[in-house]
Scaffold this motif. Structure first.
Motif, PDB file in Angstrom:
ATOM      1  N   PRO A  53       4.127 -12.825  -4.054  1.00  0.00           N
ATOM      2  CA  PRO A  53       3.419 -13.932  -4.692  1.00  0.00           C
ATOM      3  C   PRO A  53       2.019 -14.105  -4.091  1.00  0.00           C
ATOM      4  O   PRO A  53       1.872 -14.063  -2.869  1.00  0.00           O
ATOM      5  CB  PRO A  53       4.297 -15.152  -4.377  1.00  0.00           C
ATOM      6  N   TYR A  54       1.041 -14.255  -4.973  1.00  0.00           N
ATOM      7  CA  TYR A  54      -0.360 -14.313  -4.529  1.00  0.00           C
ATOM      8  C   TYR A  54      -1.091 -15.384  -5.315  1.00  0.00           C
ATOM      9  O   TYR A  54      -0.814 -15.602  -6.500  1.00  0.00           O
ATOM     10  CB  TYR A  54      -1.001 -12.929  -4.732  1.00  0.00           C
ATOM     11  N   SER A  55      -2.032 -16.016  -4.649  1.00  0.00           N
ATOM     12  CA  SER A  55      -2.740 -17.158  -5.252  1.00  0.00           C
ATOM     13  C   SER A  55      -3.607 -16.783  -6.445  1.00  0.00           C
ATOM     14  O   SER A  55      -3.863 -17.617  -7.307  1.00  0.00           O
ATOM     15  CB  SER A  55      -3.611 -17.828  -4.184  1.00  0.00           C
ATOM     16  N   ASP A  56      -4.074 -15.539  -6.504  1.00  0.00           N
ATOM     17  CA  ASP A  56      -5.018 -15.160  -7.551  1.00  0.00           C
ATOM     18  C   ASP A  56      -4.631 -13.862  -8.251  1.00  0.00           C
ATOM     19  O   ASP A  56      -5.339 -12.860  -8.163  1.00  0.00           O
ATOM     20  CB  ASP A  56      -6.424 -15.056  -6.936  1.00  0.00           C
ATOM     21  N   PRO A  57      -3.514 -13.896  -8.965  1.00  0.00           N
ATOM     22  CA  PRO A  57      -2.973 -12.659  -9.554  1.00  0.00           C
ATOM     23  C   PRO A  57      -3.639 -12.296 -10.884  1.00  0.00           C
ATOM     24  O   PRO A  57      -3.119 -12.587 -11.954  1.00  0.00           O
ATOM     25  CB  PRO A  57      -1.493 -13.003  -9.763  1.00  0.00           C
ATOM     26  N   PHE A  76       7.030 -19.798   0.262  1.00  0.00           N
ATOM     27  CA  PHE A  76       7.051 -18.361   0.554  1.00  0.00           C
ATOM     28  C   PHE A  76       5.970 -18.004   1.557  1.00  0.00           C
ATOM     29  O   PHE A  76       4.827 -18.405   1.428  1.00  0.00           O
ATOM     30  CB  PHE A  76       6.841 -17.552  -0.733  1.00  0.00           C
ATOM     31  N   ARG A  77       6.370 -17.248   2.568  1.00  0.00           N
ATOM     32  CA  ARG A  77       5.410 -16.699   3.529  1.00  0.00           C
ATOM     33  C   ARG A  77       5.452 -15.181   3.427  1.00  0.00           C
ATOM     34  O   ARG A  77       6.496 -14.605   3.124  1.00  0.00           O
ATOM     35  CB  ARG A  77       5.763 -17.135   4.951  1.00  0.00           C
ATOM     36  N   LEU A  78       4.321 -14.544   3.714  1.00  0.00           N
ATOM     37  CA  LEU A  78       4.236 -13.099   3.525  1.00  0.00           C
ATOM     38  C   LEU A  78       5.356 -12.358   4.260  1.00  0.00           C
ATOM     39  O   LEU A  78       5.939 -11.407   3.744  1.00  0.00           O
ATOM     40  CB  LEU A  78       2.865 -12.604   3.985  1.00  0.00           C
ATOM     41  N   TYR A 101      -4.075  -6.718  -2.934  1.00  0.00           N
ATOM     42  CA  TYR A 101      -4.441  -6.106  -1.668  1.00  0.00           C
ATOM     43  C   TYR A 101      -4.716  -7.110  -0.553  1.00  0.00           C
ATOM     44  O   TYR A 101      -4.456  -6.824   0.609  1.00  0.00           O
ATOM     45  CB  TYR A 101      -5.659  -5.202  -1.878  1.00  0.00           C
ATOM     46  N   ASN A 102      -5.226  -8.286  -0.897  1.00  0.00           N
ATOM     47  CA  ASN A 102      -5.677  -9.156   0.190  1.00  0.00           C
ATOM     48  C   ASN A 102      -4.586  -9.574   1.182  1.00  0.00           C
ATOM     49  O   ASN A 102      -4.844  -9.603   2.384  1.00  0.00           O
ATOM     50  CB  ASN A 102      -6.437 -10.380  -0.321  1.00  0.00           C
ATOM     51  N   PRO A 103      -3.378  -9.906   0.725  1.00  0.00           N
ATOM     52  CA  PRO A 103      -2.349 -10.232   1.722  1.00  0.00           C
ATOM     53  C   PRO A 103      -2.096  -9.076   2.703  1.00  0.00           C
ATOM     54  O   PRO A 103      -1.866  -9.307   3.897  1.00  0.00           O
ATOM     55  CB  PRO A 103      -1.108 -10.511   0.858  1.00  0.00           C
ATOM     56  N   LEU A 105      -4.321  -6.726   3.551  1.00  0.00           N
ATOM     57  CA  LEU A 105      -5.509  -6.675   4.410  1.00  0.00           C
ATOM     58  C   LEU A 105      -5.421  -7.696   5.527  1.00  0.00           C
ATOM     59  O   LEU A 105      -5.730  -7.419   6.682  1.00  0.00           O
ATOM     60  CB  LEU A 105      -6.742  -7.032   3.569  1.00  0.00           C
ATOM     61  N   ARG A 106      -5.022  -8.903   5.137  1.00  0.00           N
ATOM     62  CA  ARG A 106      -4.996 -10.011   6.094  1.00  0.00           C
ATOM     63  C   ARG A 106      -3.939  -9.765   7.175  1.00  0.00           C
ATOM     64  O   ARG A 106      -4.148 -10.083   8.341  1.00  0.00           O
ATOM     65  CB  ARG A 106      -4.705 -11.303   5.328  1.00  0.00           C
ATOM     66  N   ASP A 128      -4.626  -4.032  -7.725  1.00  0.00           N
ATOM     67  CA  ASP A 128      -6.075  -4.238  -7.643  1.00  0.00           C
ATOM     68  C   ASP A 128      -6.711  -3.372  -6.563  1.00  0.00           C
ATOM     69  O   ASP A 128      -7.800  -3.646  -6.089  1.00  0.00           O
ATOM     70  CB  ASP A 128      -6.425  -5.716  -7.418  1.00  0.00           C
ATOM     71  N   GLU A 133     -11.079   2.830  -2.856  1.00  0.00           N
ATOM     72  CA  GLU A 133     -11.249   1.802  -1.819  1.00  0.00           C
ATOM     73  C   GLU A 133     -10.093   1.809  -0.832  1.00  0.00           C
ATOM     74  O   GLU A 133      -9.948   0.892  -0.028  1.00  0.00           O
ATOM     75  CB  GLU A 133     -11.305   0.404  -2.475  1.00  0.00           C
TER      76      GLU A 133
ATOM     77  N   VAL B  31     -10.520  -4.124  -8.101  1.00  0.00           N
ATOM     78  CA  VAL B  31     -10.134  -4.576  -9.444  1.00  0.00           C
ATOM     79  C   VAL B  31      -9.106  -3.609 -10.027  1.00  0.00           C
ATOM     80  O   VAL B  31      -8.992  -2.471  -9.571  1.00  0.00           O
ATOM     81  CB  VAL B  31     -11.342  -4.607 -10.406  1.00  0.00           C
ATOM     82  N   ASN B 186     -10.504 -15.986 -12.448  1.00  0.00           N
ATOM     83  CA  ASN B 186      -9.242 -15.275 -12.710  1.00  0.00           C
ATOM     84  C   ASN B 186      -9.003 -15.126 -14.202  1.00  0.00           C
ATOM     85  O   ASN B 186      -8.632 -14.067 -14.701  1.00  0.00           O
ATOM     86  CB  ASN B 186      -8.053 -16.033 -12.107  1.00  0.00           C
ATOM     87  N   ASP B 306      -1.771 -15.823   5.547  1.00  0.00           N
ATOM     88  CA  ASP B 306      -1.094 -14.839   4.707  1.00  0.00           C
ATOM     89  C   ASP B 306      -2.019 -14.172   3.692  1.00  0.00           C
ATOM     90  O   ASP B 306      -1.562 -13.401   2.844  1.00  0.00           O
ATOM     91  CB  ASP B 306       0.058 -15.496   3.943  1.00  0.00           C
ATOM     92  N   GLN B 308      -3.557 -15.783   1.340  1.00  0.00           N
ATOM     93  CA  GLN B 308      -3.634 -16.570   0.109  1.00  0.00           C
ATOM     94  C   GLN B 308      -4.971 -17.312   0.131  1.00  0.00           C
ATOM     95  O   GLN B 308      -5.370 -17.857   1.162  1.00  0.00           O
ATOM     96  CB  GLN B 308      -2.491 -17.598   0.028  1.00  0.00           C
TER      97      GLN B 308
END
Lengths: 265, 447
Positions: A53-57, A76-78, A101-103, A105-106, A128, A133, B31, B186, B306, B308
């Motif tokens: 689950p991701y904030s900006d899917p 939910f936590r990663l 990808y961002n989770p 990366l983080r 994404d 990349e 992307v 988005n 995380d 987010q």
């Protein structure tokens, strides 16, 4: 041969397509998602695609967005994704993770690969992240023996299909249509052509996703692809009828993927 | 002054990203593969267009006859008295047609859209300034226009929603996530991936996947090129500092770029500090964020542990964004530009001060830069020359400001929440004829 390649070699040998079922980890809760994913395996999913689950899917339509949102609101936590993968794998499920990808990366790309592999995960599907990349992920997946599925689209040039297939391992994900995830009434006409173009560049198994929801559609996809990928329809089935709903849908779609096009949709 | 509006497009910058759009470790393309072909197409058309005299002439003609470029440079000595006596010069992008710098980029991309043979344009907007500029260019050039705008923003910038609709655009309120600019982007990306064949995504800031950060910057380089020449002519030397507000970062990069190779010129970006960065309710991405990938590029962003995306907060819809353009991320890491937060209260204080001392109502976004210039002036002293990008005008913000300062009958400032007001409230007008509490002398009214 990698674990996922091995899986597709098996379904190919059986003269059928693999059924790949998607649900987000943590939906509707961490325990609930383990139960749903296990039911998908019981129903006949050959491979699980566990979503983070991701904030900006941006690749997801409203159904999966809402499910991801539910999971995030439920806390939910990663790191929960490793728990889910571990429990599903222990129950005999074969699991890839689909994540923006961002989770990763983080968390740290190598650390994520390490912890995911030790939980029993097989590989990542990255909607994404394009190979251009992905240097860090290519190295981490090699180091930890993970498969990596990149996506191709009807708009992909021959050169990009070639380079994307070359970077992939396990299977190649062909998006059947230009668009985001979500069940559709008809499989886009672009899908067979895209799969045919992919075949000219790679011997990898090719899974087709976006818009598949019925046995008839699964059978149609199975007639030209190696894997039938279903997401939003599983989320909807889970919403309506929980574990029983996803088990029934998996059984129906699995029959379709076996070429049982006569099974009613 | 012999700066042409198209100069920033025609003459490649010394500070271009690599061929895949990387500014150091930032930028690139994060992307879905489905968009790569469209991004490649856009890159090709842009490179062709910038070498085509017909394209450049058309851009120059529109920027002169339609936008009203060059925009003036205004000395604001009475404001300067509040800034330690420093000489403050405002680059008046607020006087452009449609009321902000956004038109520079929009005209360029709309002309490119025509060249690509696409008939439909989509855009995201926060404050509505980019949406209005896009709707305007689409009306002018005969393109279909759809604007995605967070539902929260459609409420706090209701005037701009009406403007877009008057111009023939379809405005779609976005109800997902934080219902602000991030979610509008988005939704625009989802539309684009679905309709990319006939649609151009006219991205409004220097963020997003390559080629947007460099291309949008080039369309805005005219701001700094003009201002540099104007300051030299007016003052006889370069400014000591250049101040701009930073949300996505387009007006800031536009004015900064002409001074990057002038080491004596400080480049300072002022980010939305919201309620104060210590409260966690802010949008100060570069000051408080960390590197990550969002909306197609690697850059700084506000995120939790995380990965987010965190929700940003600002009284300014146009700055209320948890990401920022990748070139700013590089300029920060290199130490070539500084970025620092300005709170809502400090920005509104500067907003009121500029209104009263100089008769200029700035956009609340730009008021962050004014607040920053006041700080810089007090720091640098009376001999300093400070160039400020006044990126937009405040007509759209009159409602928000009137609420902030308690000028609407029946509502105390404490209730001000930035929501739209009913027409009956508007018709009643201000409640006070006496000087309002809006001013630096009386301090900012707390929400």
């Amino acid at each position: 041969m990698s674990a996922v390649e091995d899986l597709f070699a098996g379904t190919r040998a059986e003269g059928r397509a693999a059924l790949v079922g998607y649900l987000p980890a943590g939906y509707p809760s961490v325990d609930g998602s383990v139960e749903l994913l296990s039911a998908m395996v019981e129903g006949g999913c050959d491979l699980l695609e566990i979503g983070v689950p991701y904030s900006d899917p941006v690749m997801d339509g409203p159904t999966i967005q809402a499910a991801a949102d539910t999971a995030l609101r439920a806390g939910f936590r990663l790191r929960d994704v490793f728990t889910v993968v571990e429990r599903v794998a222990a129950a005999g499920g074969r699991a890839m993770v689909m994540t923006y990808y961002n989770p990763v990366l983080r968390y740290g790309v190598d650390a994520f690969a390490r912890d995911f592999a030790s939980a029993g995960g097989l590989g990542l599907i990255t909607p994404d992240l394009i190979p251009d990349e992905a240097d860090e992920w290519l190295a981490a997946s090699d180091a930890h023996g993970l498969d990596r599925t990149f996506l191709v689209a009807p708009s992909s040039s021959e050169e990009r299909i070639e380079s994307t297939a070359r970077a992939s391992r396990g299977f190649l994900y062909a998006t059947s249509t230009m668009g985001v995830t979500g069940a559709r009434d008809a499989v886009a006409s672009a899908a067979p052509e895209l799969v045919e173009r992919c075949r000219r560049h790679t011997a990898l198994a090719i899974g087709v996703g976006l818009g598949v929801r019925s046995a008839a559609q699964a059978a149609e996809v199975a007639s030209f692809a190696d894997g039938v990928i279903v997401g939003s329809a599983f989320v909807t089935a889970a919403e309506r009828a929980g574990a029983r709903g996803v088990r029934d849908l998996a059984a129906e779609l699995a029959a379709g993927a076996r070429g049982g096009a006569t099974v009613g949709a | 002054m012999d700066v042409k509006a198209s100069d920033g497009v025609a003459h490649p910058s010394e500070h271009d990203p690599d061929e895949r759009g990387h500014f150091g470790r930032y930028g690139g393309r994060f992307v879905p593969e489905a968009l790569i072909a469209a991004l490649d197409e856009l890159s090709v058309f842009y490179q062709k267009a910038r070498a085509d005299p017909d394209f450049l002439d058309e851009l120059d003609r529109l920027q002169r006859d339609y936008t009203g470029r060059p925009s003036p440079l205004t000395d604001v000595p009475k404001l300067g008295e509040h800034a330690g006596g420093a000489r403050i010069l405002l680059k008046r992008e607020d006087l452009n047609h449609t009321g902000s710098h956004k038109i520079n980029n929009v005209l360029g991309q709309a002309l490119l859209t025509k060249r690509m043979g696409k008939k439909r344009v989509i855009a995201e907007t926060g404050a509505g300034q980019h949406g209005v500029a896009t709707a305007t260019a689409c009306a002018l050039l005969g393109l279909e226009c759809v604007v995605y705008m967070g539902e929260v923003d459609t409420e706090r910038q209701a005037l701009n929603v009406a403007r877009m609709r008057l111009l023939g655009a379809t405005v779609i309120p976005v109800k997902t996530g934080s219902r602000t600019l991030k979610d509008a982007i988005n939704e625009a990306l989802r539309d684009w991936v679905t309709n990319v064949d006939e649609t151009h995504y006219l991205l409004g800031t220097v963020a997003g996947p390559h080629p947007f950060p460099a291309m949008v910057r080039d369309f805005h380089r005219v701001i700094g090129m003009e201002a540099r020449a104007q300051v030299l002519e007016r003052v006889g030397r370069l400014p000591d500092a250049v101040a701009a507000c930073v949300g996505g970062g387009s007006n800031a990069i536009g004015i900064f770029h002409a001074f990057i190779d002038d080491p004596g010129v400080r480049l300072v970006g002022f980010e939305p500090g919201g309620d104060g960065v210590e409260t966690g309710r802010h949008g100060a991405t570069l000051s408080e964020g960390s590197p990550g990938a969002l909306h197609g590029a690697m850059s700084y962003l506000l995120q939790d542990e995380d990965g987010q995306t965190a929700e940003s907060h600002s009284i300014s819809a146009g700055l209320d964004y948890p990401g920022v353009g990748p070139e700013h991320a590089l300029l920060k890491d290199l130490g070539r530009a500084e970025y620092t937060p300005v709170t809502d209260a400090e920005a509104m204080e500067a907003f009121a001060l500029l209104c009263r001392t100089e008769g200029i109502i700035p956009a609340i976004e730009s008021a962050h830069a004014i607040a920053g210039a006041l700080r810089l002036g007090r720091e640098l002293g009376p001999d300093a020359v400070i160039l400020v990008n006044l990126s937009g005008r405040g007509d759209k913000d009159v409602d928000t400001a009137a609420r902030w300062f308690g000028m609407i009958e029946g509502e105390s400032a404490a209730e001000a929440s930035g929501t739209a007001i009913a027409e009956s409230d508007l018709s009643r007008g201000p409640t006070q004829d006496e000087p309002s509490p809006a001013g630096a002398d009386t301090g900012a009214v707390q929400r």
